[in-house]
Write a protein that holds these residues in place. Structure first.
Motif, PDB file in Angstrom:
ATOM      1  N   GLY A   1      -7.487   3.651  -3.469  1.00  0.00           N
ATOM      2  CA  GLY A   1      -6.941   3.793  -2.139  1.00  0.00           C
ATOM      3  C   GLY A   1      -6.526   5.444  -2.431  1.00  0.00           C
TER       4      GLY A   1
ATOM      5  N   THR B   1       0.891  -1.190   0.097  1.00  0.00           N
ATOM      6  CA  THR B   1      -0.102  -0.014   0.049  1.00  0.00           C
ATOM      7  C   THR B   1       0.835   1.066   0.001  1.00  0.00           C
ATOM      8  OG1 THR B   1      -1.813  -1.186   1.194  1.00  0.00           O
ATOM      9  CG2 THR B   1      -1.775   1.333   1.369  1.00  0.00           C
TER      10      THR B   1
ATOM     11  N   GLY C   1      -1.654   3.363  -6.335  1.00  0.00           N
ATOM     12  CA  GLY C   1      -2.722   3.055  -5.323  1.00  0.00           C
ATOM     13  C   GLY C   1      -4.215   3.675  -5.683  1.00  0.00           C
TER      14      GLY C   1
END
Ligand code: ATP
Length: 248
Positions: free
Chosen positions: A62, A48, A57
């Motif tokens: 994200g 991540t 991401g």
């Protein structure tokens, strides 16, 4: 040393899908020319973090929901992947993503695409790939899907080098490879780091091998940094020996 920092994360929180908290309060700094190890178990948040630095991401829903990411002093917190590629960042994703139906040569040529644009191709562009992975020369016409795991890992690193990155992010380069191959590939990473002046962040579950080649290390757990230190000091820490090196 803030002047030498290539990447800085300042108290970063990352959520997926507006609510799933994957990373919390992470601060880290990567100095120019260093190899930095990002360690920790499955699901700790290593991928991540790499994905937020490279901007990809955001394509997985994200988002940096708190804190800031800086690249060479520029606030890149909300930048997308194209903008980061333009700044010289290349991200090698987990799982050796080669185009299986394309030949090794065609896969290498893909390294010349940047942000959807193709750079002029020159035979010399392969030189950097062959310098570090001479084996690839012999399998240029092989479909990448038929290459071994080790050859595929070499291919994805070589393809990244053709990009001429300033910062290379590697996610689990050792995964599923025999120890001898991991050693060879990690030694090659050190040569590349030294000879090409490429700063690297290596996320890997193989703490021992990664700390062996790293200048500095961060250990993550549950989305947070648990420990960080110069790599030679980190290998001496009891917690590291006990949980990651199995040598306590
Ligand atoms: P691994 O080696 O398995 O990739 P990791 O340390 O890199 O482990 P991450 O992949 O960053 O860990 O995952 C951190 C947390 O975020 C995990 O709980 C994971 O399930 C979650 N996560 C990762 N990607 C997504 C996504 N696209 N959407 C929702 N949650 C995600």
């Amino acid at each position: 040393d803030a002047d030498r920092a290539v990447v800085e994360l300042d108290n970063v929180e990352i959520v997926y899908d507006d609510h799933f908290l994957a990373v919390q309060g992470v601060s880290m700094s990567v100095d120019e020319g260093d190899i930095v190890a990002l360690l920790g178990p499955n699901g700790a948040g290593k991928s991540t973090i790499l994905k937020m630095i490279s901007g990809i991401g955001r394509t997985e829903r994200g988002e940096v929901s708190r804190g800031n990411v800086f690249y060479r002093g520029e606030d890149v917190t909300n930048f997308g992947a194209n903008e980061m590629v333009d700044r010289g960042i290349t991200h090698i994703l987990e799982g050796r993503r080669v185009f299986e139906d394309l030949t090794v040569e065609e896969n290498l040529r893909c390294g010349l695409y940047r942000g959807g644009r193709r750079f002029r191709f020159d035979e010399d562009d392969y030189d950097i790939a062959f310098d570090y992975f001479p084996q690839l020369k012999e399998i240029m016409d092989l479909k990448a899907g038929y290459a071994s795991g080790g050859q595929q890992q070499m291919l994805v690193i070589a393809r990244a080098l053709i990009h001429r990155p300033e910062l290379l992010l590697l996610d689990e380069p050792s995964l599923g490879l025999a120890p001898k191959l991991v050693q060879d590939i990690f030694e090659t990473l050190v040569e590349i780091n030294e000879q090409e002046d490429i700063t690297m962040i290596v996320a890997d579950q193989n703490a021992k091998r990664t700390l062996d080649i790293a200048d500095y290390g961060y250990v993550m757990e549950n989305g947070q940094i648990e420990l960080h230190d110069p790599a030679d000091q980190l290998v001496q820490r009891e917690e590291i020996k006990e949980f990651y090196l199995g040598t306590s």
